[in-house]
Design a protein around this motif. Structure first.
Motif, PDB file in Angstrom:
ATOM      1  N   GLY A  89      19.236   2.984  -8.364  1.00  0.00           N
ATOM      2  CA  GLY A  89      17.883   3.197  -7.846  1.00  0.00           C
ATOM      3  C   GLY A  89      16.785   3.101  -8.880  1.00  0.00           C
ATOM      4  N   ILE A  90      17.142   2.850 -10.150  1.00  0.00           N
ATOM      5  CA  ILE A  90      16.124   2.823 -11.204  1.00  0.00           C
ATOM      6  C   ILE A  90      15.050   1.783 -10.929  1.00  0.00           C
ATOM      7  N   ARG A  91      15.488   0.544 -10.669  1.00  0.00           N
ATOM      8  CA  ARG A  91      14.518  -0.539 -10.463  1.00  0.00           C
ATOM      9  C   ARG A  91      13.624  -0.245  -9.261  1.00  0.00           C
ATOM     10  N   HIS A  92      14.209   0.335  -8.227  1.00  0.00           N
ATOM     11  CA  HIS A  92      13.415   0.634  -7.026  1.00  0.00           C
ATOM     12  C   HIS A  92      12.338   1.669  -7.331  1.00  0.00           C
ATOM     13  N   PHE A  93      12.680   2.719  -8.072  1.00  0.00           N
ATOM     14  CA  PHE A  93      11.696   3.761  -8.347  1.00  0.00           C
ATOM     15  C   PHE A  93      10.573   3.243  -9.241  1.00  0.00           C
ATOM     16  N   ILE A  94      10.885   2.330 -10.170  1.00  0.00           N
ATOM     17  CA  ILE A  94       9.836   1.703 -10.976  1.00  0.00           C
ATOM     18  C   ILE A  94       8.946   0.836 -10.092  1.00  0.00           C
ATOM     19  N   GLU A  95       9.552   0.104  -9.168  1.00  0.00           N
ATOM     20  CA  GLU A  95       8.778  -0.731  -8.246  1.00  0.00           C
ATOM     21  C   GLU A  95       7.839   0.133  -7.401  1.00  0.00           C
ATOM     22  N   THR A  96       8.334   1.291  -6.961  1.00  0.00           N
ATOM     23  CA  THR A  96       7.491   2.192  -6.181  1.00  0.00           C
ATOM     24  C   THR A  96       6.293   2.671  -6.999  1.00  0.00           C
ATOM     25  N   ALA A  97       6.534   3.036  -8.254  1.00  0.00           N
ATOM     26  CA  ALA A  97       5.434   3.479  -9.125  1.00  0.00           C
ATOM     27  C   ALA A  97       4.423   2.357  -9.330  1.00  0.00           C
ATOM     28  N   GLU A  98       4.902   1.127  -9.481  1.00  0.00           N
ATOM     29  CA  GLU A  98       3.994  -0.014  -9.654  1.00  0.00           C
ATOM     30  C   GLU A  98       3.199  -0.281  -8.385  1.00  0.00           C
ATOM     31  N   THR A 235      13.784   4.634  -0.717  1.00  0.00           N
ATOM     32  CA  THR A 235      13.935   5.862  -1.502  1.00  0.00           C
ATOM     33  C   THR A 235      14.793   6.880  -0.765  1.00  0.00           C
ATOM     34  N   ASN A 236      14.500   7.097   0.494  1.00  0.00           N
ATOM     35  CA  ASN A 236      15.285   8.066   1.271  1.00  0.00           C
ATOM     36  C   ASN A 236      16.723   7.589   1.455  1.00  0.00           C
ATOM     37  N   GLY A 237      16.901   6.268   1.488  1.00  0.00           N
ATOM     38  CA  GLY A 237      18.262   5.736   1.548  1.00  0.00           C
ATOM     39  C   GLY A 237      19.053   6.080   0.296  1.00  0.00           C
ATOM     40  N   PHE A 238      18.419   5.953  -0.849  1.00  0.00           N
ATOM     41  CA  PHE A 238      19.081   6.332  -2.107  1.00  0.00           C
ATOM     42  C   PHE A 238      19.363   7.834  -2.160  1.00  0.00           C
ATOM     43  N   LEU A 239      18.408   8.635  -1.681  1.00  0.00           N
ATOM     44  CA  LEU A 239      18.621  10.088  -1.686  1.00  0.00           C
ATOM     45  C   LEU A 239      19.779  10.482  -0.762  1.00  0.00           C
ATOM     46  N   TYR A 240      19.920   9.754   0.341  1.00  0.00           N
ATOM     47  CA  TYR A 240      21.055  10.001   1.247  1.00  0.00           C
ATOM     48  C   TYR A 240      22.371   9.668   0.556  1.00  0.00           C
ATOM     49  N   ARG A 241      22.406   8.513  -0.125  1.00  0.00           N
ATOM     50  CA  ARG A 241      23.619   8.135  -0.861  1.00  0.00           C
ATOM     51  C   ARG A 241      23.899   9.135  -1.985  1.00  0.00           C
ATOM     52  N   LEU A 242      22.838   9.658  -2.588  1.00  0.00           N
ATOM     53  CA  LEU A 242      23.014  10.638  -3.660  1.00  0.00           C
ATOM     54  C   LEU A 242      23.686  11.904  -3.139  1.00  0.00           C
ATOM     55  N   GLU A 243      23.239  12.371  -1.979  1.00  0.00           N
ATOM     56  CA  GLU A 243      23.844  13.579  -1.406  1.00  0.00           C
ATOM     57  C   GLU A 243      25.319  13.351  -1.068  1.00  0.00           C
ATOM     58  N   ARG A 244      25.639  12.159  -0.565  1.00  0.00           N
ATOM     59  CA  ARG A 244      27.037  11.859  -0.244  1.00  0.00           C
ATOM     60  C   ARG A 244      27.875  11.742  -1.520  1.00  0.00           C
ATOM     61  N   ALA A 245      27.272  11.226  -2.591  1.00  0.00           N
ATOM     62  CA  ALA A 245      28.006  11.045  -3.850  1.00  0.00           C
ATOM     63  C   ALA A 245      28.358  12.379  -4.494  1.00  0.00           C
ATOM     64  N   LYS A 246      27.628  13.439  -4.130  1.00  0.00           N
ATOM     65  CA  LYS A 246      27.935  14.750  -4.711  1.00  0.00           C
ATOM     66  C   LYS A 246      29.300  15.264  -4.280  1.00  0.00           C
ATOM     67  N   ALA A 247      29.887  14.692  -3.245  1.00  0.00           N
ATOM     68  CA  ALA A 247      31.220  15.111  -2.792  1.00  0.00           C
ATOM     69  C   ALA A 247      32.335  14.410  -3.558  1.00  0.00           C
ATOM     70  N   LEU A 248      32.001  13.418  -4.395  1.00  0.00           N
ATOM     71  CA  LEU A 248      33.017  12.695  -5.159  1.00  0.00           C
ATOM     72  C   LEU A 248      33.343  13.430  -6.451  1.00  0.00           C
ATOM     73  N   PRO A 249      34.584  13.295  -6.943  1.00  0.00           N
ATOM     74  CA  PRO A 249      34.923  13.902  -8.228  1.00  0.00           C
ATOM     75  C   PRO A 249      34.241  13.160  -9.377  1.00  0.00           C
ATOM     76  N   SER A 250      34.075  13.835 -10.487  1.00  0.00           N
ATOM     77  CA  SER A 250      33.501  13.225 -11.681  1.00  0.00           C
ATOM     78  C   SER A 250      34.474  13.392 -12.847  1.00  0.00           C
ATOM     79  N   PHE A 251      34.484  12.400 -13.741  1.00  0.00           N
ATOM     80  CA  PHE A 251      35.395  12.396 -14.886  1.00  0.00           C
ATOM     81  C   PHE A 251      34.587  12.228 -16.164  1.00  0.00           C
ATOM     82  N   SER A 252      35.027  12.939 -17.202  1.00  0.00           N
ATOM     83  CA  SER A 252      34.396  12.798 -18.520  1.00  0.00           C
ATOM     84  C   SER A 252      35.445  13.063 -19.594  1.00  0.00           C
TER      85      SER A 252
END
Length: 405
Positions: A89-98, A235-252
């Motif tokens: 979503g980085i490019r999209h948020f920059i486009e929104t600011a522009e 933007t809201n589409g990305f936020l929806y995907r973000l909420e769904r991604a919070k259910a996935l495991p993370s590795f580090s």
């Protein structure tokens, strides 16, 4: 100043881009710790361990009074669903600011055009009033001479003076309007009130310039409000995907190393101090198991926001279409009224000239002359306002199709 603030927002969006990207890059942190055990804890250990009687306890103190430790740890994110969505979503948020910056630019242009036109209208109105006052002053002088010689009544001179008095009152008001319009214009430009910008384009030149385009553009697809509404859907589409991604495991992964020193006194800077090292390497995995349906509710809320923004997009497109149609009609009407105003002005000038000639030839009274003069003055001011309306309606149309010059 408004543009400067909007430009800074775009710069902040670019900084936010690097802030987001840096989360997936290696993270190194160092920790230094020093501890002075003013009173060390005492542990009780069964005395038989040291050859004592069973059932008795020996008091033992572990460690030294002072401890120092230094540690460096390297962390590397391997996978995190929220990070993936954030990077996408980085490019999209920059486009929104522009796009927000572009909307600000359009609004500032429109405001400056309006303020510039108002300043020129005030000047033009003042110039016309002063020109009329000079001409009327000459008429009064001539009428006064006729009165002195017995060819006119005193009422004739008084009628003309009454008109001049009204003109002088309007001139005083117009001069204040010029100062006010200039101050508003300088405020919008962001310059000091004491500065005196020169307005190079006259009202007539600007009107002619806006009348050149016979057929305005029929496309409003590039309207900035529509693009911003589309940005909101994305933007809201990305936020929806973000909420769904919070259910996935993370590795580090992590790698750390540390050194520890112990001493009864503060002698950690001396060469005789002994340091004991340790190092570790490993992986961490975070698995969201149960959130009491909190994540589900957040995802459903984000999905509803997507539906809201999609409905808003449809509404914005309809609103822009109506605004575009109204702007087209208003501009067409403004051009017609401008043409009519020019014809009426020409008629009013001829009528005033004929009545002036008749008056000084003794064929008409001062009342008829005054009525013709007032009619001319109204036609003059109406022509000025029609020129202003042509420019503003064309600017409004250009704003909708995103073509403000």
């Amino acid at each position: 100043r408004t543009l400067k603030r909007a430009t800074i927002e775009v710069q902040k969006a670019h900084k936010e881009k690097w802030k987001t990207l840096s989360i997936g890059f290696p993270q190194i942190q160092a920790n230094l710790a020093y501890q002075n055990n003013i009173e060390q804890p005492v542990s009780l250990i069964p005395a038989q361990f040291f050859g004592g009687e069973e059932g008795e306890f020996a008091e033992v103190v572990f460690g030294t009074q002072q401890t120092a430790i230094g540690m460096v740890e390297l962390n590397q994110l391997i996978f995190d669903g929220t990070y993936v969505v954030g990077v996408q979503g980085i490019r999209h948020f920059i486009e929104t600011a522009e796009n927000v910056l572009e909307k600000t630019q359009i609004e500032v242009k429109k405001a400056i055009i309006t303020s510039y036109v108002n300043a020129q209208v005030a000047r033009e109105s003042l110039a016309v009033l002063e020109k009329n006052a000079i001409a009327l002053g000459k008429n009064i002088e001539e009428a006064h001479q006729l009165f002195k010689n017995g060819f006119a009544e005193e009422e004739t001179v008084e009628q003309l003076r009454l008109t001049l008095s009204s003109l002088n009152s309007q001139i005083r008001y117009a001069r204040k309007s010029v100062d006010l319009a200039d101050n508003v214009f300088k405020l919008l430009l962001g310059i000091e009130i004491t500065e005196q910008p020169q307005l190079s384009n006259s009202l007539e030149e600007l009107t002619a310039l806006h009348l050149l385009e016979e057929k305005p553009s029929s496309s409003y697809d590039n309207n900035i409000d529509i693009r911003l509404a589309e940005n909101e859907v994305t933007t809201n589409g990305f936020l929806y995907r973000l909420e769904r991604a919070k259910a996935l495991p993370s590795f580090s992964a992590f790698l750390n190393g540390s050194y520890m020193g112990n001493n009864e006194e503060f002698a950690f800077t001396e060469s005789t101090q002994k340091w004991f090292g340790a190092a570790a390497f490993g992986f961490r995995m975070r698995i969201p198991v149960f959130s009491s349906l909190g994540r589900t509710a957040s995802a459903q809320k984000a999905k509803l926001s997507v539906l809201q923004s999609e409905t808003k997009l449809i509404e914005v497109k309809a609103q822009v279409f109506v605004e575009w149609q109204n702007a087209l009609n208003s501009f067409a009407l403004a051009k017609e009224e401008h043409a009519t105003a020019l014809e009426n002005l020409s008629l009013a000038q001829r009528i005033e000239q004929k009545n002036t000639t008749k008056f000084f030839e003794g064929l008409s009274g001062s009342f008829d002359l005054r009525q013709a003069q007032l009619q001319l003055y109204r036609a003059q001011q109406n022509t000025i306002q029609c020129m202003r309306q042509v420019i503003l309606d064309k600017t409004n149309l250009d704003t909708i199709i995103n073509n403000v010059q």
